[in-house]
Design a protein around this motif. Structure first.
Motif, PDB file in Angstrom:
ATOM      1  N   VAL A  53       0.869  -1.174   0.000  1.00 14.33           N
ATOM      2  CA  VAL A  53       0.000   0.000   0.000  1.00 14.33           C
ATOM      3  C   VAL A  53       0.908   1.228   0.000  1.00 14.33           C
ATOM      4  O   VAL A  53       1.713   1.400   0.911  1.00 14.33           O
ATOM      5  CB  VAL A  53      -0.935   0.018   1.230  1.00 14.33           C
ATOM      6  CG1 VAL A  53      -1.866   1.223   1.171  1.00 14.33           C
ATOM      7  CG2 VAL A  53      -1.734  -1.283   1.333  1.00 14.33           C
ATOM      8  N   LEU A  54       0.796   2.040  -1.045  1.00 18.09           N
ATOM      9  CA  LEU A  54       1.594   3.261  -1.140  1.00 18.09           C
ATOM     10  C   LEU A  54       0.696   4.474  -1.019  1.00 18.09           C
ATOM     11  O   LEU A  54      -0.441   4.459  -1.494  1.00 18.09           O
ATOM     12  CB  LEU A  54       2.349   3.331  -2.479  1.00 18.09           C
ATOM     13  CG  LEU A  54       3.353   2.226  -2.791  1.00 18.09           C
ATOM     14  CD1 LEU A  54       4.062   2.533  -4.106  1.00 18.09           C
ATOM     15  CD2 LEU A  54       4.362   2.045  -1.672  1.00 18.09           C
ATOM     16  N   GLY A  55       1.233   5.524  -0.394  1.00 18.03           N
ATOM     17  CA  GLY A  55       0.478   6.763  -0.245  1.00 18.03           C
ATOM     18  C   GLY A  55       1.341   7.970  -0.542  1.00 18.03           C
ATOM     19  O   GLY A  55       2.471   8.055  -0.069  1.00 18.03           O
ATOM     20  N   ALA A  56       0.802   8.894  -1.335  1.00 16.85           N
ATOM     21  CA  ALA A  56       1.537  10.118  -1.649  1.00 16.85           C
ATOM     22  C   ALA A  56       0.564  11.250  -1.950  1.00 16.85           C
ATOM     23  O   ALA A  56      -0.458  11.043  -2.601  1.00 16.85           O
ATOM     24  CB  ALA A  56       2.459   9.906  -2.842  1.00 16.85           C
ATOM     25  N   TYR A  57       0.926  12.424  -1.493  1.00 17.41           N
ATOM     26  CA  TYR A  57       0.187  13.617  -1.891  1.00 17.41           C
ATOM     27  C   TYR A  57       0.646  13.998  -3.299  1.00 17.41           C
ATOM     28  O   TYR A  57       1.713  13.577  -3.750  1.00 17.41           O
ATOM     29  CB  TYR A  57       0.410  14.764  -0.903  1.00 17.41           C
ATOM     30  CG  TYR A  57       1.851  15.217  -0.771  1.00 17.41           C
ATOM     31  CD1 TYR A  57       2.334  16.294  -1.518  1.00 17.41           C
ATOM     32  CD2 TYR A  57       2.731  14.580   0.102  1.00 17.41           C
ATOM     33  CE1 TYR A  57       3.648  16.715  -1.394  1.00 17.41           C
ATOM     34  CE2 TYR A  57       4.041  14.998   0.233  1.00 17.41           C
ATOM     35  CZ  TYR A  57       4.503  16.067  -0.520  1.00 17.41           C
ATOM     36  OH  TYR A  57       5.811  16.476  -0.391  1.00 17.41           O
ATOM     37  N   THR A  58      -0.172  14.750  -3.991  1.00 16.04           N
ATOM     38  CA  THR A  58       0.180  15.210  -5.327  1.00 16.04           C
ATOM     39  C   THR A  58       0.784  16.601  -5.222  1.00 16.04           C
ATOM     40  O   THR A  58       0.226  17.475  -4.565  1.00 16.04           O
ATOM     41  CB  THR A  58      -1.058  15.224  -6.247  1.00 16.04           C
ATOM     42  OG1 THR A  58      -1.570  13.890  -6.314  1.00 16.04           O
ATOM     43  CG2 THR A  58      -0.704  15.702  -7.642  1.00 16.04           C
ATOM     44  N   TRP A  59       1.929  16.774  -5.858  1.00 19.16           N
ATOM     45  CA  TRP A  59       2.672  18.029  -5.792  1.00 19.16           C
ATOM     46  C   TRP A  59       2.470  18.812  -7.086  1.00 19.16           C
ATOM     47  O   TRP A  59       2.410  18.226  -8.171  1.00 19.16           O
ATOM     48  CB  TRP A  59       4.150  17.711  -5.587  1.00 19.16           C
ATOM     49  CG  TRP A  59       5.006  18.918  -5.452  1.00 19.16           C
ATOM     50  CD1 TRP A  59       5.935  19.366  -6.346  1.00 19.16           C
ATOM     51  CD2 TRP A  59       5.028  19.835  -4.367  1.00 19.16           C
ATOM     52  NE1 TRP A  59       6.522  20.504  -5.880  1.00 19.16           N
ATOM     53  CE2 TRP A  59       5.979  20.818  -4.651  1.00 19.16           C
ATOM     54  CE3 TRP A  59       4.304  19.929  -3.174  1.00 19.16           C
ATOM     55  CZ2 TRP A  59       6.253  21.880  -3.804  1.00 19.16           C
ATOM     56  CZ3 TRP A  59       4.580  20.984  -2.316  1.00 19.16           C
ATOM     57  CH2 TRP A  59       5.549  21.939  -2.635  1.00 19.16           C
ATOM     58  N   GLY A  60       2.393  20.127  -6.972  1.00 23.90           N
ATOM     59  CA  GLY A  60       2.322  20.983  -8.154  1.00 23.90           C
ATOM     60  C   GLY A  60       1.131  20.662  -9.031  1.00 23.90           C
ATOM     61  O   GLY A  60       0.025  20.438  -8.555  1.00 23.90           O
ATOM     62  N   ASP A  61       1.383  20.604 -10.313  1.00 17.59           N
ATOM     63  CA  ASP A  61       0.297  20.397 -11.273  1.00 17.59           C
ATOM     64  C   ASP A  61       0.033  18.932 -11.577  1.00 17.59           C
ATOM     65  O   ASP A  61      -0.546  18.608 -12.604  1.00 17.59           O
ATOM     66  CB  ASP A  61       0.602  21.145 -12.576  1.00 17.59           C
ATOM     67  CG  ASP A  61       0.486  22.646 -12.403  1.00 17.59           C
ATOM     68  OD1 ASP A  61      -0.318  23.088 -11.560  1.00 17.59           O
ATOM     69  OD2 ASP A  61       1.208  23.375 -13.104  1.00 17.59           O
ATOM     70  N   GLY A  62       0.485  18.032 -10.714  1.00 13.99           N
ATOM     71  CA  GLY A  62       0.194  16.617 -10.925  1.00 13.99           C
ATOM     72  C   GLY A  62       1.428  15.743 -10.879  1.00 13.99           C
ATOM     73  O   GLY A  62       1.544  14.796 -11.644  1.00 13.99           O
ATOM     74  N   SER A  93      -8.210  19.894  -5.214  1.00 13.58           N
ATOM     75  CA  SER A  93      -8.967  20.072  -6.460  1.00 13.58           C
ATOM     76  C   SER A  93      -8.754  21.443  -7.098  1.00 13.58           C
ATOM     77  O   SER A  93      -9.259  21.688  -8.189  1.00 13.58           O
ATOM     78  CB  SER A  93     -10.453  19.814  -6.223  1.00 13.58           C
ATOM     79  OG  SER A  93     -10.953  20.740  -5.280  1.00 13.58           O
ATOM     80  N   SER A  94      -7.984  22.313  -6.455  1.00 13.04           N
ATOM     81  CA  SER A  94      -7.710  23.604  -7.090  1.00 13.04           C
ATOM     82  C   SER A  94      -6.647  23.460  -8.184  1.00 13.04           C
ATOM     83  O   SER A  94      -6.418  24.387  -8.953  1.00 13.04           O
ATOM     84  CB  SER A  94      -7.275  24.645  -6.056  1.00 13.04           C
ATOM     85  OG  SER A  94      -6.019  24.312  -5.501  1.00 13.04           O
ATOM     86  N   TYR A  95      -6.012  22.291  -8.262  1.00 12.23           N
ATOM     87  CA  TYR A  95      -5.035  22.014  -9.322  1.00 12.23           C
ATOM     88  C   TYR A  95      -5.712  21.229 -10.445  1.00 12.23           C
ATOM     89  O   TYR A  95      -6.682  20.511 -10.212  1.00 12.23           O
ATOM     90  CB  TYR A  95      -3.851  21.212  -8.769  1.00 12.23           C
ATOM     91  CG  TYR A  95      -2.971  22.031  -7.866  1.00 12.23           C
ATOM     92  CD1 TYR A  95      -2.002  22.874  -8.390  1.00 12.23           C
ATOM     93  CD2 TYR A  95      -3.119  21.969  -6.488  1.00 12.23           C
ATOM     94  CE1 TYR A  95      -1.197  23.642  -7.553  1.00 12.23           C
ATOM     95  CE2 TYR A  95      -2.326  22.727  -5.649  1.00 12.23           C
ATOM     96  CZ  TYR A  95      -1.357  23.565  -6.189  1.00 12.23           C
ATOM     97  OH  TYR A  95      -0.572  24.316  -5.370  1.00 12.23           O
ATOM     98  N   PRO A  96      -5.174  21.318 -11.659  1.00 12.91           N
ATOM     99  CA  PRO A  96      -5.818  20.644 -12.794  1.00 12.91           C
ATOM    100  C   PRO A  96      -5.813  19.116 -12.710  1.00 12.91           C
ATOM    101  O   PRO A  96      -6.710  18.468 -13.239  1.00 12.91           O
ATOM    102  CB  PRO A  96      -5.033  21.126 -14.010  1.00 12.91           C
ATOM    103  CG  PRO A  96      -3.775  21.702 -13.495  1.00 12.91           C
ATOM    104  CD  PRO A  96      -4.023  22.107 -12.077  1.00 12.91           C
ATOM    105  N   MET A  97      -4.825  18.519 -12.068  1.00 13.56           N
ATOM    106  CA  MET A  97      -4.716  17.058 -11.971  1.00 13.56           C
ATOM    107  C   MET A  97      -5.005  16.647 -10.528  1.00 13.56           C
ATOM    108  O   MET A  97      -4.139  16.770  -9.669  1.00 13.56           O
ATOM    109  CB  MET A  97      -3.315  16.593 -12.375  1.00 13.56           C
ATOM    110  CG  MET A  97      -2.899  16.998 -13.779  1.00 13.56           C
ATOM    111  SD  MET A  97      -3.715  16.050 -15.043  1.00 13.56           S
ATOM    112  CE  MET A  97      -2.955  14.466 -14.821  1.00 13.56           C
ATOM    113  N   PHE A  98      -6.210  16.180 -10.250  1.00 14.81           N
ATOM    114  CA  PHE A  98      -6.602  15.818  -8.887  1.00 14.81           C
ATOM    115  C   PHE A  98      -6.009  14.462  -8.512  1.00 14.81           C
ATOM    116  O   PHE A  98      -6.346  13.442  -9.113  1.00 14.81           O
ATOM    117  CB  PHE A  98      -8.126  15.778  -8.760  1.00 14.81           C
ATOM    118  CG  PHE A  98      -8.603  15.482  -7.367  1.00 14.81           C
ATOM    119  CD1 PHE A  98      -8.537  16.451  -6.386  1.00 14.81           C
ATOM    120  CD2 PHE A  98      -9.104  14.239  -7.039  1.00 14.81           C
ATOM    121  CE1 PHE A  98      -8.983  16.187  -5.097  1.00 14.81           C
ATOM    122  CE2 PHE A  98      -9.554  13.961  -5.752  1.00 14.81           C
ATOM    123  CZ  PHE A  98      -9.485  14.943  -4.781  1.00 14.81           C
TER     124      PHE A  98
END
Length: 147
Positions: A53-62, A93-98
């Motif tokens: 199980v891997l978990g990561a936040y999305t940085w920048g534009d995706g 969700s304020s970034y283009p790639m959720f």
């Protein structure tokens, strides 16, 4: 009994909250997972586990967060045939790639031969009480998929 590892990256604590709840669900389902922050893990370790199980936040534009980049590159040299996987992360969700980091990691794990058993879990910023419960259920469902 199946073995499970949870590896995650968290900057603001949101993805760590998700990891804690998912881990609680895994424990409630009867497995004691190994839990590591990505900076303390090596991709080669994944080969030792039945469930990943891997978990990561999305940085920048995706993108993947910086602390996940070396681990991601190391994944090119591992073989995960038959391993069951799930991926989660906090997103904005304020970034283009959720939640694109979830998709990037899922794709890499599948490239390496792993079997996706749950859809990626993406939560907007920090998990609410209901979303925390969803994370616990996610962990339980992951263990059920290992049987």
């Amino acid at each position: 009994m199946s073995t499970v590892i949870v590896v995650f990256a968290s900057m603001s604590g949101n993805t760590e909250e998700m990891a804690d709840a998912i881990t609680a669900g895994i424990r409630a389902a009867g497995i004691e997972p190994v839990v590591k922050e990505v900076m303390d893990a090596n991709a080669s370790e994944l080969e030792q586990y039945d469930g990943i199980v891997l978990g990561a936040y999305t940085w920048g534009d995706g993108e993947l967060p910086d602390e996940f980049l070396d681990f991601y590159e190391e994944m090119n040299g591992i073989h995960l045939e038959g391993r069951k996987i799930a991926v989660f992360g906090s997103a904005d969700s304020s970034y283009p790639m959720f939640g694109a980091a979830v998709d990037i990691l899922t794709e890499k794990l599948q490239e390496r031969g792993a079997i996706k058993v749950l859809e990626g879990l993406k939560i907007e910023l920090n998990p609410s009480a209901d979303e925390r419960e969803e994370c616990i259920q996610y962990g339980k469902s992951f263990v059920e998929s290992l049987a």
